[in-house]
Design an enzyme around this catalytic site. Structure first.
Site, PDB file in Angstrom:
ATOM      1  N   GLU A 195       0.866  -1.192   0.000  1.00 23.69           N
ATOM      2  CA  GLU A 195       0.000   0.000   0.000  1.00 23.69           C
ATOM      3  C   GLU A 195       0.893   1.230   0.000  1.00 23.69           C
ATOM      4  O   GLU A 195       2.090   1.129   0.317  1.00 23.69           O
ATOM      5  CB  GLU A 195      -0.879   0.003   1.254  1.00 23.69           C
ATOM      6  CG  GLU A 195      -1.818  -1.185   1.284  1.00 23.69           C
ATOM      7  CD  GLU A 195      -2.832  -1.125   2.415  1.00 23.69           C
ATOM      8  OE1 GLU A 195      -2.792  -0.151   3.220  1.00 23.69           O
ATOM      9  OE2 GLU A 195      -3.664  -2.043   2.479  1.00 23.69           O
ATOM     10  N   SER A 203      16.727  -5.732  -0.742  1.00 21.83           N
ATOM     11  CA  SER A 203      17.952  -6.439  -0.309  1.00 21.83           C
ATOM     12  C   SER A 203      18.130  -6.349   1.204  1.00 21.83           C
ATOM     13  O   SER A 203      18.613  -7.297   1.841  1.00 21.83           O
ATOM     14  CB  SER A 203      19.174  -5.844  -1.007  1.00 21.83           C
ATOM     15  OG  SER A 203      19.168  -6.203  -2.366  1.00 21.83           O
ATOM     16  N   GLN A 252      29.556   0.180 -18.496  1.00 23.31           N
ATOM     17  CA  GLN A 252      30.922   0.715 -18.504  1.00 23.31           C
ATOM     18  C   GLN A 252      31.728   0.159 -19.679  1.00 23.31           C
ATOM     19  O   GLN A 252      32.442   0.906 -20.365  1.00 23.31           O
ATOM     20  CB  GLN A 252      31.610   0.356 -17.168  1.00 23.31           C
ATOM     21  CG  GLN A 252      32.877   1.127 -16.909  1.00 23.31           C
ATOM     22  CD  GLN A 252      32.603   2.623 -16.750  1.00 23.31           C
ATOM     23  OE1 GLN A 252      31.483   3.036 -16.441  1.00 23.31           O
ATOM     24  NE2 GLN A 252      33.606   3.442 -17.000  1.00 23.31           N
ATOM     25  N   ILE A 253      31.607  -1.121 -19.923  1.00 23.11           N
ATOM     26  CA  ILE A 253      32.346  -1.749 -21.027  1.00 23.11           C
ATOM     27  C   ILE A 253      31.888  -1.183 -22.376  1.00 23.11           C
ATOM     28  O   ILE A 253      32.691  -0.929 -23.268  1.00 23.11           O
ATOM     29  CB  ILE A 253      32.174  -3.290 -20.971  1.00 23.11           C
ATOM     30  CG1 ILE A 253      32.980  -3.853 -19.800  1.00 23.11           C
ATOM     31  CG2 ILE A 253      32.572  -3.949 -22.300  1.00 23.11           C
ATOM     32  CD1 ILE A 253      32.753  -5.329 -19.514  1.00 23.11           C
ATOM     33  N   SER A 283       7.619  -2.613   3.102  1.00 19.29           N
ATOM     34  CA  SER A 283       8.321  -3.684   3.820  1.00 19.29           C
ATOM     35  C   SER A 283       7.570  -4.099   5.086  1.00 19.29           C
ATOM     36  O   SER A 283       7.601  -5.265   5.472  1.00 19.29           O
ATOM     37  CB  SER A 283       9.728  -3.219   4.218  1.00 19.29           C
ATOM     38  OG  SER A 283      10.426  -2.739   3.107  1.00 19.29           O
ATOM     39  N   GLY A 314      29.945   4.720 -24.275  1.00 19.79           N
ATOM     40  CA  GLY A 314      28.917   5.551 -24.935  1.00 19.79           C
ATOM     41  C   GLY A 314      27.758   4.714 -25.441  1.00 19.79           C
ATOM     42  O   GLY A 314      26.579   5.072 -25.247  1.00 19.79           O
ATOM     43  N   GLU A 340       9.387  -7.818  -3.974  1.00 19.73           N
ATOM     44  CA  GLU A 340       9.333  -9.098  -3.235  1.00 19.73           C
ATOM     45  C   GLU A 340      10.344  -9.105  -2.072  1.00 19.73           C
ATOM     46  O   GLU A 340      10.944 -10.124  -1.740  1.00 19.73           O
ATOM     47  CB  GLU A 340       9.495 -10.287  -4.180  1.00 19.73           C
ATOM     48  CG  GLU A 340       8.412 -10.248  -5.258  1.00 19.73           C
ATOM     49  CD  GLU A 340       8.130 -11.542  -5.945  1.00 19.73           C
ATOM     50  OE1 GLU A 340       8.460 -12.599  -5.395  1.00 19.73           O
ATOM     51  OE2 GLU A 340       7.556 -11.485  -7.044  1.00 19.73           O
ATOM     52  N   GLY A 341      10.519  -7.927  -1.489  1.00 21.07           N
ATOM     53  CA  GLY A 341      11.440  -7.750  -0.370  1.00 21.07           C
ATOM     54  C   GLY A 341      12.752  -7.164  -0.840  1.00 21.07           C
ATOM     55  O   GLY A 341      13.439  -7.764  -1.662  1.00 21.07           O
TER      56      GLY A 341
HETATM   57  C1  LIG Z   1       7.932  -2.063 -10.234  1.00 26.40           C
HETATM   58  C2  LIG Z   1       7.385  -2.548  -8.930  1.00 26.40           C
HETATM   59  C3  LIG Z   1       6.493  -3.616  -8.930  1.00 26.40           C
HETATM   60  C4  LIG Z   1       5.949  -4.073  -7.730  1.00 26.40           C
HETATM   61  N1  LIG Z   1       5.028  -5.076  -7.761  1.00 26.40           N
HETATM   62  C5  LIG Z   1       4.376  -5.418  -6.618  1.00 26.40           C
HETATM   63  C6  LIG Z   1       3.293  -6.360  -6.637  1.00 26.40           C
HETATM   64  O1  LIG Z   1       2.951  -6.926  -7.684  1.00 26.40           O
HETATM   65  N2  LIG Z   1       2.629  -6.594  -5.481  1.00 26.40           N
HETATM   66  C7  LIG Z   1       2.959  -6.001  -4.313  1.00 26.40           C
HETATM   67  O2  LIG Z   1       2.312  -6.269  -3.298  1.00 26.40           O
HETATM   68  N3  LIG Z   1       3.985  -5.122  -4.257  1.00 26.40           N
HETATM   69  C8  LIG Z   1       4.695  -4.812  -5.379  1.00 26.40           C
HETATM   70  N4  LIG Z   1       5.724  -3.899  -5.329  1.00 26.40           N
HETATM   71  C9  LIG Z   1       6.058  -3.260  -4.056  1.00 26.40           C
HETATM   72  C10 LIG Z   1       7.408  -3.711  -3.508  1.00 26.40           C
HETATM   73  O3  LIG Z   1       7.329  -5.035  -3.058  1.00 26.40           O
HETATM   74  C11 LIG Z   1       7.811  -2.693  -2.425  1.00 26.40           C
HETATM   75  O4  LIG Z   1       8.186  -1.507  -3.107  1.00 26.40           O
HETATM   76  C12 LIG Z   1       8.933  -3.201  -1.545  1.00 26.40           C
HETATM   77  O5  LIG Z   1       8.501  -4.269  -0.755  1.00 26.40           O
HETATM   78  C13 LIG Z   1       9.499  -2.104  -0.653  1.00 26.40           C
HETATM   79  O6  LIG Z   1       8.497  -1.375  -0.043  1.00 26.40           O
HETATM   80  P1  LIG Z   1       8.504   0.237  -0.109  1.00 26.40           P
HETATM   81  O7  LIG Z   1       8.733   0.631  -1.515  1.00 26.40           O
HETATM   82  O8  LIG Z   1       7.309   0.743   0.588  1.00 26.40           O
HETATM   83  O9  LIG Z   1       9.805   0.633   0.687  1.00 26.40           O
HETATM   84  P2  LIG Z   1       9.929   0.848   2.273  1.00 26.40           P
HETATM   85  O10 LIG Z   1       9.416  -0.344   2.994  1.00 26.40           O
HETATM   86  O11 LIG Z   1       9.349   2.164   2.637  1.00 26.40           O
HETATM   87  O12 LIG Z   1      11.499   0.891   2.457  1.00 26.40           O
HETATM   88  C14 LIG Z   1      12.276   2.073   2.265  1.00 26.40           C
HETATM   89  C15 LIG Z   1      13.744   1.733   2.567  1.00 26.40           C
HETATM   90  O13 LIG Z   1      13.862   1.299   3.930  1.00 26.40           O
HETATM   91  C16 LIG Z   1      14.473   0.020   3.988  1.00 26.40           C
HETATM   92  N5  LIG Z   1      13.916  -0.742   5.104  1.00 26.40           N
HETATM   93  C17 LIG Z   1      12.602  -0.924   5.426  1.00 26.40           C
HETATM   94  N6  LIG Z   1      12.491  -1.704   6.519  1.00 26.40           N
HETATM   95  C18 LIG Z   1      13.751  -2.034   6.883  1.00 26.40           C
HETATM   96  C19 LIG Z   1      14.302  -2.834   7.936  1.00 26.40           C
HETATM   97  N7  LIG Z   1      13.507  -3.454   8.829  1.00 26.40           N
HETATM   98  N8  LIG Z   1      15.649  -2.952   8.021  1.00 26.40           N
HETATM   99  C20 LIG Z   1      16.457  -2.326   7.117  1.00 26.40           C
HETATM  100  N9  LIG Z   1      15.998  -1.551   6.104  1.00 26.40           N
HETATM  101  C21 LIG Z   1      14.665  -1.420   5.980  1.00 26.40           C
HETATM  102  C22 LIG Z   1      14.139  -0.622   2.639  1.00 26.40           C
HETATM  103  O14 LIG Z   1      15.029  -1.674   2.316  1.00 26.40           O
HETATM  104  C23 LIG Z   1      14.278   0.580   1.716  1.00 26.40           C
HETATM  105  O15 LIG Z   1      15.625   0.800   1.415  1.00 26.40           O
HETATM  106  C24 LIG Z   1       6.319  -3.461  -6.506  1.00 26.40           C
HETATM  107  C25 LIG Z   1       7.236  -2.406  -6.522  1.00 26.40           C
HETATM  108  C26 LIG Z   1       7.760  -1.943  -7.698  1.00 26.40           C
HETATM  109  C27 LIG Z   1       8.715  -0.782  -7.657  1.00 26.40           C
END
Ligand SMILES: Cc1cc2nc3c(=O)[nH]c(=O)nc-3n(C[C@H](O)[C@H](O)[C@H](O)COP(=O)(O)OP(=O)(O)OC[C@H]3O[C@@H](n4cnc5c(N)ncnc54)[C@H](O)[C@@H]3O)c2cc1C
Length: 387
Positions: free
Chosen positions: A127, A370, A340-341, A132, A344, A367-368
């Protein structure tokens, strides 16, 4: 780990490679440019059995194993990562979820058309204010007799604009946070389902992504997936499977960038010699290849763990997260070096390198992220200590 591919696995890999290079690679740049959904090639992927690879034939799938799935997904993503996203969401997030958690009736009604590629599936957890940290989601489902009335806004729904069925996660008991989440099977043709803004994206541009708003959407009780409060567990279990798919997608992107880089090193000249004669570039190729093969091993390891889990029922969270983390960071690293390789030409839209670079980034995010993968891996290692 037995890495000897079976004749069946080789056959599906080769079929996917042939189809991807013949039908997807030539149109990839066009769909990246326009952001249109590539309906025709996605339909053909369904006809070839690629939209429900691991689903038993009685439910419309191809009845193959997880290794077949990752091999095919790598080949599709090597031609175009956006097709890889569509395929991965359909297979891992939707088909796998319905197969694992659906009732017999739900499998007949919803799984069979998605697995055969007649329907396109989507998965909706995120949402605007909850990524996350799924426990903070604001959407709500309130029971009203034989229905749940759903209200709220979901974001980043891959394949959302074209989906025929969506697995939705929403709150039925907000006070319980993530233990109050419930999963539902959503039919987008019903009133109260409103497509929101289409997300303008950096990469995987042909994979349609949008917001979806629920306005007093009435979902019949028989479309609840699992029990009330089981949604978070269902969402995370599905993501274990999904992460293996994203790892395979990342591997495909990295492979494409690596192969193009080798070719360029053999052809391009500077200072009177092939650029591949410069040791600085040789070392880049050596590291690319090593990281790619390490990713492949982690992916096969996770695929085999998922296969074992079909018998033992054991989760393969650790294997899936390690494969996703390493393969996605490899894809980003390899595509950065590939730009880089090519220098241009790596920056030019006349070659696909800049597309690989843009497409790779998403594999470190969805999907989570890194960071979340590292958190999951640490929890698997340390248990309560890392909570
Ligand atoms: C192109 C695209 C397609 C997607 N498709 C889907 C889909 O089909 N269905 C769906 O449900 N979602 C989808 N997503 C959502 C995606 O899964 C989320 O963007 C992702 O899980 C991260 O959530 P967020 O963007 O709200 O980032 P946030 O949760 O706000 O995170 C912001 C930053 O904080 C870091 N962070 C957050 N919590 C922690 C923690 N506990 N420890 C360390 N660092 C943390 C994160 O790693 C990130 O760097 C999609 C996203 C994109 C961009």
């Amino acid at each position: 780990m037995d890495l000897q591919l079976t004749p069946e696995q080789i056959e599906i890999r080769d079929a996917a490679r042939k189809f991807a290079q013949k039908e997807i690679a030539p149109v990839a740049a066009h769909f990246d440019e326009t952001g249109e959904f590539p309906r025709e090639t996605v339909m053909k992927m369904g006809q070839l059995g690629f939209m429900g690879i691991e689903i038993p034939e009685e439910y419309g799938g191809a009845g193959l194993d997880t290794v077949c799935y990752v091999l095919a997904l790598e080949e599709i993503s090597k031609a175009d990562a956006a097709h890889g996203t569509i395929m991965s969401v359909n297979n891992s997030l939707v088909c796998h979820g319905l197969l694992k958690f659906g009732t017999e009736e739900q499998k007949r009604q919803w799984l069979a058309p998605v697995a055969s590629g007649r329907y396109i599936g989507a998965y909706s957890l995120t949402e605007p204010m909850s990524g996350s940290d799924a426990g903070t989601m604001r959407s709500r489902a309130v029971r009203d007799g034989d229905y749940y009335v759903i209200n709220g806004r979901k974001s980043w729904v891959s394949s959302g604009p074209v989906a025929d069925v969506i697995i939705l996660f929403t709150m039925t008991a907000p006070e319980k946070k993530h233990r109050g989440i419930t999963a539902f099977i959503i039919d987008p043709r019903q009133p109260g389902f409103v497509l929101g803004k289409v997300e303008p994206k950096l990469g995987i541009r042909a994979s349609a992504t949008c917001e979806i708003v629920y306005e007093d959407y009435r979902c019949p009780v028989e479309n609840r997936l699992g029990e009330e409060g089981e949604g978070f567990k269902i969402a995370m279990t599905i993501l274990d499977a999904g992460r293996i798919g994203i790892a395979a997608q990342a591997l495909g992107i990295a492979e494409a960038a690596y192969e193009a880089s080798v070719k360029y090193c053999q052809e391009r000249e500077a200072f009177g010699q092939k650029i591949g004669e410069f040791q600085g570039l040789q070392w880049m190729l050596a590291d690319m290849k090593t990281r790619i093969e390490a990713s492949r091993l982690l992916i096969y390891n996770a695929a085999l763990a998922k296969e074992r889990s079909k018998v033992t029922g054991e989760r393969y969270t650790l294997e899936a997260s390690m494969a996703k983390l390493y393969a996605s960071e490899t894809a980003m690293w390899v595509t950065t070096k590939a730009v880089q390789i090519h220098a241009g030409m790596g920056y030019s839209k006349e070659m696909p390198i800049e597309r690989y670079f843009r497409d790779a980034k998403i594999t470190e995010i969805y999907e989570g992220t890194s960071e979340i993968q590292r958190l999951i891996i640490a929890r698997q290692i340390l248990g309560e200590l890392a909570k």
